[in-house]
Write an enzyme that holds these catalytic residues in place. Sequence first.
Site, PDB file in Angstrom:
ATOM      1  N   ALA A 130      21.657 -39.069  17.279  1.00  7.64           N
ATOM      2  CA  ALA A 130      22.671 -40.125  17.389  1.00  7.64           C
ATOM      3  C   ALA A 130      22.391 -41.084  18.532  1.00  7.64           C
ATOM      4  CB  ALA A 130      24.050 -39.491  17.573  1.00  7.64           C
ATOM      5  N   SER A 131      21.239 -40.953  19.194  1.00  5.32           N
ATOM      6  CA  SER A 131      21.000 -41.706  20.422  1.00  5.32           C
ATOM      7  C   SER A 131      20.815 -43.201  20.220  1.00  5.32           C
ATOM      8  CB  SER A 131      19.778 -41.138  21.152  1.00  5.32           C
ATOM      9  OG  SER A 131      18.585 -41.469  20.472  1.00  5.32           O
ATOM     10  N   MET A 132      20.559 -43.642  18.965  1.00  5.20           N
ATOM     11  CA  MET A 132      20.371 -45.071  18.725  1.00  5.20           C
ATOM     12  C   MET A 132      21.539 -45.690  17.950  1.00  5.20           C
ATOM     13  SD  MET A 132      17.848 -46.565  20.164  1.00  5.20           S
ATOM     14  CE  MET A 132      17.687 -48.054  19.174  1.00  5.20           C
TER      15      MET A 132
END
Length: 205
Positions: free
Chosen positions: A40-42
């Site tokens: 989910a980091s982007m």
Amino acid sequence: MKSKRIMKEIFDWGRTLIFAVLLSILISGFIVQPSIISEASMEPTLVGQDSFHDDKVGDRVMIFKSVYILGNAPKYGDIVIIDSRVDRERTFMDEIIDNPLIKRIMRENNDRHFWIKRVIGEAGDFLEFKEGTVYRNDAALVEDYIKEAMIGDFESVLVPENHVFVMGDNRNMSRDSREIGPVPTENVVGKVLFRFYPFDKISKY
């Protein structure tokens, strides 16, 4: 006579199959490679799959592997795939072993050290965080792509030569250069070209 003809056909098919496999390894290892966003980091730029929610399917993207191999340096705003093991030197064998087809044959999954991030700083840049905003060379960055304001802080850093500083767009859910430091350009293994799935979100980067 018939058996010789059959053996020749088997040999021809085998040769074609071997050529096809080698060509696939070459293309996916050094030219272009599809990939599924698994984190989910982007977000919100790229959505990662969620094992706890079946309806949240990870975006599919196409990665250009050769762009940096050919001598081009990562640029501001590039969405890139990095090898987060910055304390070790990448070799040609890494490119072979990290090939998706090879990993499938060997039944190995070592993708945890591959992260997808955005280039925030290039070599020679001075980066700092002040009053909720990232500054590059004393100029505040306009980051309309981030999910939310960043909680916390990071130490000011001067990006060394042949390195880049990367961060995720989902700043509060991202492991990036704030943790591992500037990334050697040799550890930037590819650039995201475009998202091809979901079909209603096809976009170029």
